[in-house]
Write a protein that holds these residues in place. Structure first.
Motif, PDB file in Angstrom:
ATOM      1  N   GLN A  20      44.096  31.036  37.849  1.00  0.00           N
ATOM      2  CA  GLN A  20      42.768  30.247  36.978  1.00  0.00           C
ATOM      3  C   GLN A  20      43.669  29.470  35.919  1.00  0.00           C
ATOM      4  O   GLN A  20      44.714  29.752  35.781  1.00  0.00           O
ATOM      5  CB  GLN A  20      41.982  31.300  35.977  1.00  0.00           C
ATOM      6  CG  GLN A  20      41.265  31.931  37.066  1.00  0.00           C
ATOM      7  CD  GLN A  20      39.770  32.758  36.314  1.00  0.00           C
ATOM      8  OE1 GLN A  20      40.305  33.027  35.262  1.00  0.00           O
ATOM      9  NE2 GLN A  20      38.696  33.031  37.052  1.00  0.00           N
ATOM     10  N   ALA A  21      43.097  28.286  35.524  1.00  0.00           N
ATOM     11  CA  ALA A  21      43.465  27.454  34.660  1.00  0.00           C
ATOM     12  C   ALA A  21      43.792  28.163  33.325  1.00  0.00           C
ATOM     13  O   ALA A  21      43.258  29.098  32.971  1.00  0.00           O
ATOM     14  CB  ALA A  21      42.490  26.269  34.422  1.00  0.00           C
TER      15      ALA A  21
ATOM     16  N   PRO B 196      44.626  22.641  36.846  1.00  0.00           N
ATOM     17  CA  PRO B 196      44.215  22.410  38.228  1.00  0.00           C
ATOM     18  C   PRO B 196      45.265  21.101  38.765  1.00  0.00           C
ATOM     19  O   PRO B 196      45.593  21.293  40.149  1.00  0.00           O
ATOM     20  CB  PRO B 196      42.840  21.762  38.068  1.00  0.00           C
ATOM     21  CG  PRO B 196      42.200  22.536  36.863  1.00  0.00           C
ATOM     22  CD  PRO B 196      43.386  22.637  36.145  1.00  0.00           C
TER      23      PRO B 196
ATOM     24  N   VAL C 193      45.805  26.252  41.524  1.00  0.00           N
ATOM     25  CA  VAL C 193      45.027  26.383  40.229  1.00  0.00           C
ATOM     26  C   VAL C 193      43.543  26.002  40.156  1.00  0.00           C
ATOM     27  O   VAL C 193      43.160  24.964  40.528  1.00  0.00           O
ATOM     28  CB  VAL C 193      45.745  25.876  38.913  1.00  0.00           C
ATOM     29  CG1 VAL C 193      45.265  26.103  37.818  1.00  0.00           C
ATOM     30  CG2 VAL C 193      47.222  25.910  39.136  1.00  0.00           C
ATOM     31  N   SER C 194      42.882  27.072  39.674  1.00  0.00           N
ATOM     32  CA  SER C 194      41.320  26.932  39.820  1.00  0.00           C
ATOM     33  C   SER C 194      40.999  26.445  38.611  1.00  0.00           C
ATOM     34  O   SER C 194      41.540  27.065  37.426  1.00  0.00           O
ATOM     35  CB  SER C 194      40.485  27.803  40.274  1.00  0.00           C
ATOM     36  OG  SER C 194      40.912  29.257  39.626  1.00  0.00           O
ATOM     37  N   SER C 195      39.933  25.681  38.240  1.00  0.00           N
ATOM     38  CA  SER C 195      39.304  25.320  37.020  1.00  0.00           C
ATOM     39  C   SER C 195      38.238  26.374  36.567  1.00  0.00           C
ATOM     40  O   SER C 195      37.812  27.296  37.341  1.00  0.00           O
ATOM     41  CB  SER C 195      38.588  23.920  37.254  1.00  0.00           C
ATOM     42  OG  SER C 195      37.802  23.878  38.074  1.00  0.00           O
TER      43      SER C 195
END
Length: 121
Positions: A12-13, A87, A119-121
């Motif tokens: 995750q971010a 991200p 990388v997910s926001s």
């Protein structure tokens, strides 16, 4: 020398990941080492590099203050510590070995296979 990159994954971010590049067949101390990355639809871009001794490092402006590159010549590894991921850091990350300290990928003759960082926001 052969290079093997590892450590990628989904995060995750604002999270962190540590990428490792391990060498075989020849000591890494003979080479300047670098990390590059390539996002989908974009050109490969410089991320960081480190001198043979590990005494000097250079980082792309986009990762300064968040990423660190260091090497352990005794263990024959180079590491990219990535903190506060964004991200826009999503890409396949490649380690590379070369003769000269440079941000140009054409200066690096030996490449690992790449490891995907998402990388997910």
């Amino acid at each position: 020398v052969q290079l093997q990159a590892s450590g990628g994954g989904l995060v995750q971010a604002r999270g962190y990941l540590r990428l490792s590049c391990a060498a075989s067949r020849r000591p890494l101390r003979s080479y300047t080492m670098a990390w590059f990355r390539q996002a989908p639809g974009k050109e490969r871009e410089f991320v960081a590099c480190v001198t043979r001794s590990g005494g000097s490092t250079y980082l792309a402006n986009s990762v300064k203050g968040r990423f660190t590159i260091f090497r352990d010549n005794d263990k024959n590894t180079v590491t990219l510590q990535m903190n506060n991921l964004k991200p826009e850091d999503t890409a396949v990350y490649y380690c590379a070995a070369g003769e000269s300290l440079s941000g140009a990928y054409s200066e690096y003759a030996i490449w690992g296979q790449g490891t995907l960082v998402t990388v997910s926001s």
